[in-house]
Design an enzyme around this catalytic site. Sequence first.
Site, PDB file in Angstrom:
ATOM      1  N   ASN A  13      14.842  62.812 -59.028  1.00  0.00           N
ATOM      2  CA  ASN A  13      15.644  61.595 -58.948  1.00  0.00           C
ATOM      3  C   ASN A  13      16.191  61.346 -60.351  1.00  0.00           C
ATOM      4  OD1 ASN A  13      16.729  59.051 -58.664  1.00  0.00           O
ATOM      5  ND2 ASN A  13      14.745  57.993 -58.642  1.00  0.00           N
ATOM      6  N   LYS A  15      18.268  59.205 -61.371  1.00  0.00           N
ATOM      7  CA  LYS A  15      18.553  57.783 -61.666  1.00  0.00           C
ATOM      8  C   LYS A  15      19.951  57.650 -62.284  1.00  0.00           C
ATOM      9  CE  LYS A  15      13.621  57.220 -62.289  1.00  0.00           C
ATOM     10  NZ  LYS A  15      12.566  56.256 -62.467  1.00  0.00           N
ATOM     11  N   HIS A  98      14.190  53.150 -52.991  1.00  0.00           N
ATOM     12  CA  HIS A  98      13.483  53.371 -54.263  1.00  0.00           C
ATOM     13  C   HIS A  98      13.061  52.023 -54.856  1.00  0.00           C
ATOM     14  CE1 HIS A  98      12.692  54.491 -58.410  1.00  0.00           C
ATOM     15  NE2 HIS A  98      12.471  55.705 -57.939  1.00  0.00           N
ATOM     16  N   GLU A 100      13.125  50.871 -57.745  1.00  0.00           N
ATOM     17  CA  GLU A 100      14.069  50.235 -58.678  1.00  0.00           C
ATOM     18  C   GLU A 100      15.164  49.488 -57.920  1.00  0.00           C
ATOM     19  OE1 GLU A 100      14.870  53.738 -60.979  1.00  0.00           O
ATOM     20  OE2 GLU A 100      12.817  53.663 -61.737  1.00  0.00           O
ATOM     21  N   GLU A 170       5.333  56.143 -53.615  1.00  0.00           N
ATOM     22  CA  GLU A 170       5.520  55.919 -55.045  1.00  0.00           C
ATOM     23  C   GLU A 170       4.910  54.580 -55.453  1.00  0.00           C
ATOM     24  OE1 GLU A 170       8.920  58.433 -56.706  1.00  0.00           O
ATOM     25  OE2 GLU A 170       9.778  56.536 -56.088  1.00  0.00           O
ATOM     26  N   GLY A 176       7.795  55.660 -64.043  1.00  0.00           N
ATOM     27  CA  GLY A 176       8.385  55.544 -65.373  1.00  0.00           C
ATOM     28  C   GLY A 176       7.444  54.925 -66.397  1.00  0.00           C
ATOM     29  N   SER A 216       5.410  59.199 -62.360  1.00  0.00           N
ATOM     30  CA  SER A 216       4.998  59.911 -63.585  1.00  0.00           C
ATOM     31  C   SER A 216       4.388  61.279 -63.292  1.00  0.00           C
ATOM     32  CB  SER A 216       4.038  59.046 -64.411  1.00  0.00           C
ATOM     33  OG  SER A 216       4.682  57.845 -64.816  1.00  0.00           O
TER      34      SER A 216
HETATM   35  C1  PEP Z   1      11.057  58.038 -59.541  1.00  0.00           C
HETATM   36  O1  PEP Z   1      12.056  57.628 -60.100  1.00  0.00           O
HETATM   37  O2  PEP Z   1      11.039  58.155 -58.315  1.00  0.00           O
HETATM   38  C2  PEP Z   1       9.892  58.402 -60.349  1.00  0.00           C
HETATM   39  C3  PEP Z   1       8.796  58.790 -59.747  1.00  0.00           C
HETATM   40  O3  PEP Z   1      10.038  58.302 -61.702  1.00  0.00           O
HETATM   41  P1  PEP Z   1       9.040  58.889 -62.825  1.00  0.00           P
HETATM   42  O4  PEP Z   1       8.690  60.293 -62.395  1.00  0.00           O
HETATM   43  O5  PEP Z   1       9.800  58.848 -64.087  1.00  0.00           O
HETATM   44  O6  PEP Z   1       7.824  58.003 -62.834  1.00  0.00           O
END
Ligand code: PEP
Length: 255
Positions: A13, A15, A98, A100, A170, A176, A216
């Site tokens: 992803n 972003k 997501h 975000e 998630e 992040g 992460s």
């Molecule tokens: C994501 O954006 O779905 C995500 C898991 O980000 P990160 O791996 O940076 O935590």
Amino acid sequence: MNKQLRPAVIAGNWKMNKTPAETVALINEIKPLVANADCKVICAVPFTGLTAALEAAKGSNIAVGAENCHWAKSGAFTGEISADFLTALGVEYVIIGHSERRQYFGETDKTVHDRTRAALDSGLKVILCVGEQLEDRENGITTELVRLQTKIALKGVSADELKSVIIAYEPVWAIGTGKTATAEQANEVCKAIRNLIAELYGADSANGLTVQYGGSMNAKNADELVAQPDVDGGLIGGASLVAADFAVIVKAASK
Ligand code: PEP
């Protein structure tokens, strides 16, 4: 992972990162590193990079995804992108719900449902994101919450349509932040999602469903996470922007 039952999928992803030119460069860098992958590989990129990504990924084993789509077919929704616009470009996947988008753009379980419906109607495959806030985990309601998010999103989705859905668990507190769920925590919730799917659709659908972990995930912890029986790959944010790191994660899911 249990590759006898379902495909493992690693999806990046990106972003709000990468111009179209940078997109081409990163796809070209990733391509040879994942050419022998024994899992599905997806790069989900910003709308403005989709055409460039599709062109750069042509003939490779990288599928291209978008990061959102609107629920309406067309109309007075200034600044929005419909699912049909994405299929018209040749996009195969779309990320829906997501955290975000839930956190910054007013996404609700209802709009996640509506977007999922529109994406499936348009022929897109959906990466449906669910996950709890830290407060929810501390209050002991992670499983209930994730079950509810999943149930609302999939309302009215048939067993056949479910074959076009990947669910990404998630935990919001891990996205992040550099804080990863332990492999056991990740597996526990991925398993709870699979159990819900078994209740709603039956064992065959549940066994065939790809459930990713995201939060992460990186080159160092991917091995342990994807070794869990109910973690069928990952949705990767930060580490998907570094070709070598992304490739290590793909390698972990290719075992
Ligand atoms: C994501 O954006 O779905 C995500 C898991 O980000 P990160 O791996 O940076 O935590």
